[in-house]
Write an enzyme that holds these catalytic residues in place. Sequence first.
Site, PDB file in Angstrom:
ATOM      1  CE1 TYR A  91      -4.209   1.711   0.539  1.00 21.35           C
ATOM      2  CE2 TYR A  91      -2.932   3.115   2.004  1.00 21.35           C
ATOM      3  CZ  TYR A  91      -4.087   2.877   1.276  1.00 21.35           C
ATOM      4  OH  TYR A  91      -5.107   3.798   1.292  1.00 21.35           O
ATOM      5  CB  SER A 187       0.789  -5.465   2.736  1.00 16.55           C
ATOM      6  OG  SER A 187      -0.091  -4.592   3.412  1.00 16.55           O
ATOM      7  CD  GLN A 188      -2.210  -1.529  -2.667  1.00 17.70           C
ATOM      8  OE1 GLN A 188      -3.054  -0.660  -2.488  1.00 17.70           O
ATOM      9  NE2 GLN A 188      -1.048  -1.271  -3.250  1.00 17.70           N
ATOM     10  CG  ASP A 273      -0.354  -7.726  10.431  1.00 24.72           C
ATOM     11  OD1 ASP A 273      -0.516  -6.497  10.599  1.00 24.72           O
ATOM     12  OD2 ASP A 273      -0.227  -8.256   9.309  1.00 24.72           O
ATOM     13  CG  HIS A 302       1.550  -5.209   7.949  1.00 27.56           C
ATOM     14  ND1 HIS A 302       0.627  -6.176   7.614  1.00 27.56           N
ATOM     15  CD2 HIS A 302       1.688  -4.422   6.845  1.00 27.56           C
ATOM     16  CE1 HIS A 302       0.210  -5.975   6.375  1.00 27.56           C
ATOM     17  NE2 HIS A 302       0.836  -4.933   5.891  1.00 27.56           N
TER      18      HIS A 302
END
Length: 323
Positions: A91, A187-188, A273, A302
């Site tokens: 992200y 993640s993203q 996370d 994360h």
Amino acid sequence: MFVDWPLDRLREYRPDRNEPADFRAYWQETLDEARAQAFPARFAPYDGGLVNVDVSDVTFAGFDGHRIRGWFLAPRDAVAPLPCVVEFIGYGGGRSLPHDWLHWSAAGYAHLVMDTRGQGSNGSMVGDTPDPAPAGGPATSGFMTRGITDRDTYFYRRVFTDAVRAVETARAHPLVDPDRVVVAGGSQGGGIALAVAGLVDGLAAVVTNVPFLCHYRRATEITNAAPYAELTTYCSTHRDQVDQVFETLRYFDGVNFAAHATAPALFSVALMDAVCPPSTVFAAYNHYAGTKDIRVWPYNGHEGGGVFQKVEQIRYVGKVLAG
């Protein structure tokens, strides 16, 4: 601190899905429209100062024919056909520069890194792809709520379409074996990889680390960390639009894409996370339709497994490709 349930409960967590009846038809129509506006991809040689890796500056047609940038890396003097990893970015990040993306080419693979439209002003991860589409109405800071009151204007409709087109671009490259394409991201990027896995047939493997964009409703109920906090902020402000927000998100939930994905998959999850809470990851993992495995990092946030997870990915992909 642990932010979610104990691991034994997470491993059994398989919430009801909220997939719309026209989910598949909606995405098929979206992708068909994008393909109809495609132009030939451009791979321009790029001098990144690298001795053992050839680099191309990539431009291909994404959603609505928009020009999407990327990098294509391959071992120097490689002979076709090569397996290829198509990677999506976390992200806010952009494609940066080629020397940030060497581990897959060093392992012997072709590697296409897709720039994320509109992003790339997050620290050193500079991007080069604008998002020329209209914003679609009021939004919170960030990308999560851009166009969120309408599935057709939502930001991730464009991003997921770009990502499918990135795979199609990689498959058409003369150096790439189209039957040995892997999608990857964290993640993203991991959430995007899951979406692609649910939309594209014949992938060789999926490697998704601490994936974002999964099980939105629960995420907004258990974490106040960004980026999910963008949804919470929007809903707290636009109190009359909460139902419409989550109606839109039904079309973009990694849990729903996972249920249609059949390629072998390696997930990762971190039990501390707060950005992508473990239950949101396990919701997608437990609904994933293909063969799968997951690496659990008990004492990490994360960042997940970091460089250790990259080793796991390389070993996993090598094993899958070897049959």
